[in-house]
Design an enzyme around this catalytic site. Structure first.
Site: not given
Lengths: 464, 68
Positions: A80, A158, A182
């Site tokens: 990420k 996210s 997330s």
């Protein structure tokens, strides 16, 4: 010879160790997929081809020389893009930071390098991990993160690119982060396994801070077993992160002989989408062969208000300079331009009250969970929402998510795995939330469920 | 805070406007007001729970350095 790109890590690592799969060939396969298919889902920020090939050649040499490091040696992965990587841009999903290079490697990046894993890509994410209050998917520098099951739906967030890349077979595993939802949200929407570890299990050093006392880093992968193997490599104490737990963590892939005990909060799925609710109820029925299931009523506390206030206060401080400088007005989502303003006037006494109530919350939840190994619930109340629609109509904090509020507020581990599909072929998920430091328990239950079902063996059609 | 804005909300929203009002449109300002309402609603909800003097924040401070 490379088999399926969806090969679970335990099998893949055996093939690598036995010399049946070359790390260099494997990495080239995934690099090509990242470059050719990544843009279809807006799931990739940067492909780290040069570094990946260097790491893969090193892994191949070491394995040939008999210096096998373990399950992740030679296995490609994606980060990420809130994890710092030396010499490679780290964007936090935000347009103003498109070319920003942080001169450090996050502890998890270092740990995976030490484990011999091969970093192939920085993966797309919602700008500032959703910390500016986004309400719809088009909130990222690479465009709205699309779901491999249906590109007209959202990958979740996210850790959007992490979920989509695993689901589309662009990497065998990825790391994501969760402050509130997330990891579980993209795991749910993309039909993959996602593990949110206990707070402090994994060092946050070198990761973007959204909320110091809520942020956790964890893996997204094909199976619960994969998540255990990955967690073992990234968990453990880190002097750079004083909140890390002092003991290392060892994955236990053995299946317990005793039946599990699962608690379900009364009415937890009542306001879920009917197909989500139906799949959850079917999953509970399936689990009855390996677990006893009982209803649990949580004591009356304002869980959502507590966790939301902590998040709002810490995020207001974490991004104070970015907000004050006006940088948010360069973000992709228009609601992120002004979204963080209101919380800057949250009173210190309210934050402290939330932290005092947190002390009560952790105790009552520990007591309520005591008779059970885990709590189960749908991973999300609805399947992936349309890519061009608001998934949240109102300000954050006005919708009910008791599992998220309790789990994140108390720092509890949870794993999400797929439990079925909707009629429109979108995955749905079930989450198992455990007691602090009980990752092995939640993974054992998730593994047991995956032994009884085959949802995790379904993969999105590439033409979708 | 349903229909009637409290004095506290007015004062705090005034501070938000003072800080950032020149950067946003009227519509955005209205959305910010709703965001503040959600924050104050959470605060009001938390105040329903009685806390004792000894209920400390669940965050631990430890002096740095020295011999333990």
């Amino acid at each position: 010879m490379i088999g399926s790109v969806y090969t679970p890590i335990a099998t893949l690592s055996k093939q690598i160790r036995d010399g049946k799969v070359s790390p260099v060939e494997l990495v080239e396969t995934f690099l090509n997929r990242l470059e050719s298919l990544g843009p279809r889902y807006n799931s990739v920020v940067n492909v780290t081809r040069k570094l990946a090939l260097k790491q893969a050649r090193k892994a191949e040499k070491e394995i040939e020389a008999g210096e096998y490091r373990g399950h992740l040696h030679g296995v490609p992965w994606g980060a990420k893009d809130l994890l710092s990587t030396k010499g490679i841009p780290t964007t936090w999903g935000a347009e103003p930071f498109r070319d920003r290079v942080l001169n450090t490697d996050a502890t998890v990046v270092k740990k995976l390098e030490e484990a011999g894993a091969v970093l192939c890509a920085k993966l797309n994410m919602i700008e500032f991990a959703g910390g500016m209050g986004y309400r719809q998917p088009n909130a990222s520098l690479m465009g709205p993160p699309r779901n491999p099951w249906n590109r007209e739906t959202w990958a979740g967030g996210s850790s959007s690119g992490s979920g989509a890349a695993v689901a589309a077979g662009l990497v065998p595993f990825a790391l994501g982060s969760e402050t509130w939802g997330s990891i579980l949200s993209p795991a749910n929407n993309c039909g993959v396994a996602g593990l949110r570890p206990t707070y402090g299990r994994v060092s946050r050093h070198g990761a973007m801070a959204l909320c110091w006392t809520l942020d956790k880093l964890g893996p997204l992968a094909q199976t619960a077993d994969d998540c255990g193997l990955i967690l073992e490599s990234i968990a453990g104490p880190d002097p750079e992160d004083p909140t890390t737990y002092t003991e290392p963590w060892k994955y236990d892939p053995r299946n317990p002989k005793m039946k599990f005990s699962i608690g379900v909060i009364g009415g937890v799925a009542d306001d879920a989408n009917p197909e989500v609710k139906e799949n959850f109820e079917k999953a509970l029925k399936t689990l009855k062969s390996v677990a006893s299931i009982g209803e649990i009523d949580l004591p009356d506390l304002p869980y959502e208000a507590i966790t939301r206030t902590i998040l709002n206060a810490e995020a207001a401080s974490a991004f104070e300079d970015i907000v004050d400088s006006g940088t948010t007005h360069k973000l992709t989502a228009s609601e992120d331009h002004w979204g963080p303003y209101a919380r800057t006037v949250l009173l210190a006494t309210d934050y402290i009250r939330a932290m005092r109530l947190r002390g009560k919350m952790v105790k009552v939840i520990a007591e309520a969970m005591d008779p059970f190994d885990v709590l189960a619930a749908p991973s999300a109340k609805k399947p992936a929402s349309p890519i061009d629609k608001e998934f949240r109509k109102s300000a954050p904090g006005t919708t009910k998510d008791i599992m998220g509020a309790v789990g994140n507020g108390c720092g509890l581990p949870a794993v999400s795995i797929p439990d079925g599909f909707t009629k429109s072929k979108l995955p749905t998920g079930i989450q198992f939330m455990g007691k602090p430091y009980e990752e092995n328990t939640i993974l054992a239950i998730a593994r047991a469920y995956q032994k009884l079902t085959d949802w995790h063996t379904h993969h999105p059609p590439l033409e979708s | 805070m349903d229909n009637e804005e409290t004095n506290e909300a007015k004062i705090l929203f005034g501070l938000v406007k003072e800080r950032y009002g020149n950067r946003v449109t009227t519509k955005e300002l209205e959305e910010m007001r709703k965001g503040l309402e959600a924050i104050l609603d959470a605060s009001a909800t938390m105040k329903i729970v009685k806390l004792e003097n000894g209920d400390e924040p669940y965050q631990f401070f430890k002096p740095y350095g020295g011999k333990q």
